[in-house]
Design a protein around this motif. Sequence first.
Motif, PDB file in Angstrom:
ATOM      1  N   THR A  53     -60.140 -24.704 -70.607  1.00 47.18           N
ATOM      2  CA  THR A  53     -59.755 -23.033 -70.725  1.00 47.18           C
ATOM      3  C   THR A  53     -60.299 -22.491 -72.151  1.00 47.18           C
ATOM      4  O   THR A  53     -60.566 -21.534 -72.388  1.00 47.18           O
ATOM      5  CB  THR A  53     -58.355 -22.943 -70.646  1.00 47.18           C
ATOM      6  N   LEU A  56     -63.866 -21.118 -72.771  1.00 48.83           N
ATOM      7  CA  LEU A  56     -64.106 -19.648 -72.455  1.00 48.83           C
ATOM      8  C   LEU A  56     -63.035 -18.796 -73.196  1.00 48.83           C
ATOM      9  O   LEU A  56     -62.882 -17.555 -72.818  1.00 48.83           O
ATOM     10  CB  LEU A  56     -63.633 -19.553 -70.805  1.00 48.83           C
ATOM     11  N   LEU A  58     -59.759 -18.808 -73.172  1.00 53.11           N
ATOM     12  CA  LEU A  58     -58.888 -18.020 -72.200  1.00 53.11           C
ATOM     13  C   LEU A  58     -57.413 -18.703 -72.093  1.00 53.11           C
ATOM     14  O   LEU A  58     -56.547 -18.307 -71.538  1.00 53.11           O
ATOM     15  CB  LEU A  58     -59.359 -18.554 -70.916  1.00 53.11           C
ATOM     16  N   ARG A  87     -66.898 -11.503 -73.670  1.00 51.15           N
ATOM     17  CA  ARG A  87     -66.573 -11.094 -72.062  1.00 51.15           C
ATOM     18  C   ARG A  87     -68.064 -11.193 -71.399  1.00 51.15           C
ATOM     19  O   ARG A  87     -67.832 -11.458 -70.210  1.00 51.15           O
ATOM     20  CB  ARG A  87     -66.059  -9.841 -72.081  1.00 51.15           C
ATOM     21  N   ARG A  90     -68.223 -14.752 -70.142  1.00 50.93           N
ATOM     22  CA  ARG A  90     -67.237 -15.151 -69.127  1.00 50.93           C
ATOM     23  C   ARG A  90     -67.778 -14.599 -67.837  1.00 50.93           C
ATOM     24  O   ARG A  90     -68.147 -13.375 -67.516  1.00 50.93           O
ATOM     25  CB  ARG A  90     -65.937 -14.652 -69.414  1.00 50.93           C
ATOM     26  N   GLY A  91     -67.813 -15.636 -66.713  1.00 47.25           N
ATOM     27  CA  GLY A  91     -68.222 -14.994 -65.214  1.00 47.25           C
ATOM     28  C   GLY A  91     -69.810 -14.823 -65.140  1.00 47.25           C
ATOM     29  O   GLY A  91     -70.106 -14.596 -64.145  1.00 47.25           O
ATOM     30  N   MET A  96     -65.652 -20.029 -64.265  1.00 42.18           N
ATOM     31  CA  MET A  96     -64.548 -20.975 -63.987  1.00 42.18           C
ATOM     32  C   MET A  96     -63.966 -20.983 -62.559  1.00 42.18           C
ATOM     33  O   MET A  96     -63.702 -19.801 -62.233  1.00 42.18           O
ATOM     34  CB  MET A  96     -63.463 -20.941 -64.969  1.00 42.18           C
ATOM     35  N   PHE A  98     -60.336 -22.416 -60.441  1.00 44.58           N
ATOM     36  CA  PHE A  98     -58.988 -23.157 -60.767  1.00 44.58           C
ATOM     37  C   PHE A  98     -58.484 -24.071 -59.540  1.00 44.58           C
ATOM     38  O   PHE A  98     -59.146 -23.968 -58.561  1.00 44.58           O
ATOM     39  CB  PHE A  98     -57.934 -22.090 -61.005  1.00 44.58           C
ATOM     40  N   ASP A 100     -55.809 -24.040 -57.765  1.00 45.83           N
ATOM     41  CA  ASP A 100     -54.885 -23.825 -56.621  1.00 45.83           C
ATOM     42  C   ASP A 100     -55.384 -22.348 -56.120  1.00 45.83           C
ATOM     43  O   ASP A 100     -55.125 -21.336 -56.657  1.00 45.83           O
ATOM     44  CB  ASP A 100     -53.562 -23.532 -56.928  1.00 45.83           C
ATOM     45  N   THR A 103     -53.371 -19.176 -55.239  1.00 47.64           N
ATOM     46  CA  THR A 103     -52.923 -18.293 -56.241  1.00 47.64           C
ATOM     47  C   THR A 103     -53.949 -17.780 -57.261  1.00 47.64           C
ATOM     48  O   THR A 103     -53.776 -16.757 -58.036  1.00 47.64           O
ATOM     49  CB  THR A 103     -51.744 -18.909 -57.208  1.00 47.64           C
ATOM     50  N   SER A 104     -55.093 -18.430 -57.235  1.00 51.90           N
ATOM     51  CA  SER A 104     -56.342 -17.601 -58.052  1.00 51.90           C
ATOM     52  C   SER A 104     -57.047 -16.557 -57.577  1.00 51.90           C
ATOM     53  O   SER A 104     -57.532 -16.026 -58.416  1.00 51.90           O
ATOM     54  CB  SER A 104     -57.309 -19.029 -58.673  1.00 51.90           C
ATOM     55  N   LEU A 105     -56.650 -16.309 -56.289  1.00 53.22           N
ATOM     56  CA  LEU A 105     -57.426 -14.772 -56.006  1.00 53.22           C
ATOM     57  C   LEU A 105     -56.200 -13.882 -55.685  1.00 53.22           C
ATOM     58  O   LEU A 105     -55.126 -14.091 -55.413  1.00 53.22           O
ATOM     59  CB  LEU A 105     -57.943 -15.116 -54.293  1.00 53.22           C
ATOM     60  N   MET A 166     -63.520 -18.411 -54.180  1.00 56.27           N
ATOM     61  CA  MET A 166     -63.680 -18.735 -55.801  1.00 56.27           C
ATOM     62  C   MET A 166     -64.977 -19.237 -56.193  1.00 56.27           C
ATOM     63  O   MET A 166     -65.380 -18.579 -57.175  1.00 56.27           O
ATOM     64  CB  MET A 166     -62.368 -19.624 -56.123  1.00 56.27           C
ATOM     65  N   ILE A 169     -67.399 -16.411 -56.157  1.00 54.40           N
ATOM     66  CA  ILE A 169     -67.113 -15.491 -57.242  1.00 54.40           C
ATOM     67  C   ILE A 169     -67.747 -16.113 -58.595  1.00 54.40           C
ATOM     68  O   ILE A 169     -68.327 -15.300 -59.317  1.00 54.40           O
ATOM     69  CB  ILE A 169     -65.643 -15.194 -57.522  1.00 54.40           C
TER      70      ILE A 169
END
Lengths: 342, 321, 296
Positions: A53, A56, A58, A87, A90-91, A96, A98, A100, A103-105, A166, A169
Amino acid sequence: MPEELLRVENLQVEFRSGLTTTKAVNGVSFTLNKKENIGIVGESGSGKSVTATSLLRLIPEPPGIISDGNIFFEEKDLLKLSKKEMRAIRGNEISMIFQDPSTSLNPVYTVGNQIIESIRTHEKISKKEAKQKAIKMLELVGIPSPEKRINMYPHEFSGGMRQRVMIAIALACNPKLLIADEPTTALDVTVQAQILDLMKNLQDEFNTAIIMITHDLGVVWETCDKVLVMYAGNVVESGTVEQIHDNPMHPYTWGLLDSQITESVNNDEPLPTIPGSPPDLSQEVRGCPFAARCPFAQDICFSKKPEMVETEDNHYVSCHFQTKDKRLDRKEQQNDRAIVKG
Amino acid sequence: MGKYIIKRIINMIPTLLIVAIIVFLITRMIPGDPAAVMLGPQASVQEVEKLTEELGLNKPLHIQFFDYIGNLLQGDFGNSLTYNQPIADLIMDRFPNTVILAISALIIAIMIGVPAGIISATRQNSILDYTVTTISLIGVSMPVFWLGVMLVLYFSVNLGWFPSTGMGSMDEGFFTFIRHLILPSLTLATIPMSQFARITRSSMLEVVSQDYVKTARSKGVREFIVICKHAFKNAFTPLLTVMGLQISSLLGGAVLTETIFSWPGMGLLIIDAIEKRDFVVVQGTVLFIALIFVVVNLVVDILYKVVNPKINYSSNKGGTS
Amino acid sequence: MTSLQATEAAEVMERTRKRERSVFRKLIKNRLAAFGLFVIALLFVTAIFAPVIATHPPNQMDVTKSLLGPGEAGHLLGTDSYGRDIFSRLIYGSRVSLIVGIAAVVFGAFFGSFLGVIAGYFGGKFDSIIMRIMDGLFAFPFILLAITLMTVLGQGLVNAIIAIGIANIPGFARVVRGQVLNVKESEYIAVTKSLGAKHSRIIFQHVLPNSFAPLIVYATMSVAGAIISEASLSFLGLGIQPPTASWGSMLQEGRNFLVLNPHMATFSGLAILITVLGINLFGDGLRDALDPKMKL
């Protein structure tokens, strides 16, 4: 000559609350080349997720803080970038995924919305084009009838399908590095293999390097080129997959290997576990952090912290004893166990 | 969705009926002869008899009730003795004024309370957070009528910035209208504003640590959008519930606020009617407010489903995955 | 056998006592809750010892000394239009607030819990009929329901208690019903039932004690609401009959002399605000101490 993509030097991450400071990551260093895969393994609380983490930037600040170290990504020091420059990375260049997927969407937006957002954050293209690209991404990660699925909400997908979303994305902007934080842990065993296959296939297509955070060495053997074994915020051993698999040097790595499910182990036998629990990271640890749980610990292990030593080409271990004696001990230990089992 | 709305509307009917029964029964609880009480001690026996006849009070209770419901269904809330006009007309006269007051209070409450809660949550334990928390805590404990009186004391009596009573008509210009509106709507907004700040803060705190917020950040999305798009929409559901409930206290608080500022709405009508012992007006107005509340709650419930796609339309239980 | 039961009982009591002690400790540690507790204690002391604390009889009029400012002629907070001592009336007013606040909530809690238990425990028709009626009552803004009831019942302390009490019933019914449904689902109730226990025994020994924590938190918050309601009713001239001192009616009287003597309105309102704030703080703290995840 492989091209270097990421170089982490002496990374230190602390969490401060009130008077206690928890050193979650205590001097982690490693390098990663383009298109290369590195696995970071360790128990929960070993600092592997915090390390990932932090790359990034984060981690929640406060209470977290990256107190020391450098993170060079293609010669840019990520820790010196402005928020805006960070920023843009990132992405886009580093993504990244995750643990689970349930819960990550974001539950209140369609998956299409969430993929398009990622694309349009980094690429100046129209909504329509972004949507076409999103559909293409969904198709790539193996989601059937993506034109329809793109308008659905995350709760209408199964766990495996959500993790595919995910991945879509994360890869939408063709990143150079993908950080996967326990991407298969929350999934069914059969789905786990599919997701790992998907990641490998897509890696070839996108030329992405992967940092695979996991507690499951099986995942590492299957997907990685290099391994970093972490314990209590420290790297205790690092090397190529072959080196760690065939010739592990650190007693903690042995413990991890022994607790893996292998075909040879009789299923009726309980898996051996490492006795004890990791040290409290808010306390200063003198000596080797693993000493308290190490079956081979000597006096020196409790008083002096071992240095990282290169035992063979690019194989590093942090232990006072890298001699053959110790490995002989291990052989004996395994024999003992075999005798007990027999 | 359409099915769900129809089902909810059908479900609403028994509640509406019960509301009507409650109002009917409460007004029949008046000790003694209601007609005599309404006319006061100086009324003659003939006058009392005539009013008893007019109100149908000499009929059996259940007949009275069916007459009452029958009239209500035709939009007939009865006639006022003291105002000399149908109660439905009185309500239609006053209702828009209450709506103006309640909506401007609601707008103030949302515009200040919600952002304050968001800022408070994103800067947890900062001085700003403590300020918002403290003010909102005092706000929810505030006796609104006292606040109204104090606002009048400082801003009308001492400073002379705003008029202390009455409502400005649009004919006198927009500025006059707003000047009259500010103090009453601020007074009425205090409690909902504080509630919104509190609930927004607590549900935002729950949401900002969720994984999908981290996902949004990992995509490189700007922090402002992370908070306002990803976090807030998820924190919005509990807020909406509280908003629905606050409509009730807004309408209730309007009674007190309108009394303090002589705002010519439904609340002032009720208090006037009580003083004049015109129970028919009280009965009709209270019933109307309750009906409005039931309808508003229906709208909130439907909005709830629009905001939160996870809720299953076919059953009452929220389905996960 | 009996000694065994006795030991068990002693153990249960010990556990309860320990739990209570830890709840109390948590409350004291929480500075805001401790402040709330202090305000409540102060309110009780003021109400009980009103004759000792008050400097003048609360209803003693002296027209020659009307509308004095604070500190004038031995009147700590001045006098009202009848020359009555504002400080003494505030002190006595705490009695009305406290009595109405607590009695109305006890009234509402009693009937509301009763209905809630019946609805939740027996379910089916009972549940739908009771809860439909409660929904109907919920449609009325709290204060409007109290106002309407007061119009019908007439002024007075007892009527104020009844009116605010009735307005409190649906809230308690809902909270208790929810709790009962939770507890009913739990395993140990099923076990007790399978052992052939009577309904009343299950309700009184198992269901109600387990609903206690949320009930007490809800009741605390409701006292604050009831105090505000009484003050509102009295402010509208529908509550306590004059000349009895009530903070709401003092505020109403003070409002007429806002320009000449703003203290009366200021102090009576402050008294209400501080009291309600204290009770709310205590209620918040109580909830956090009993169960931080409680949704109330």
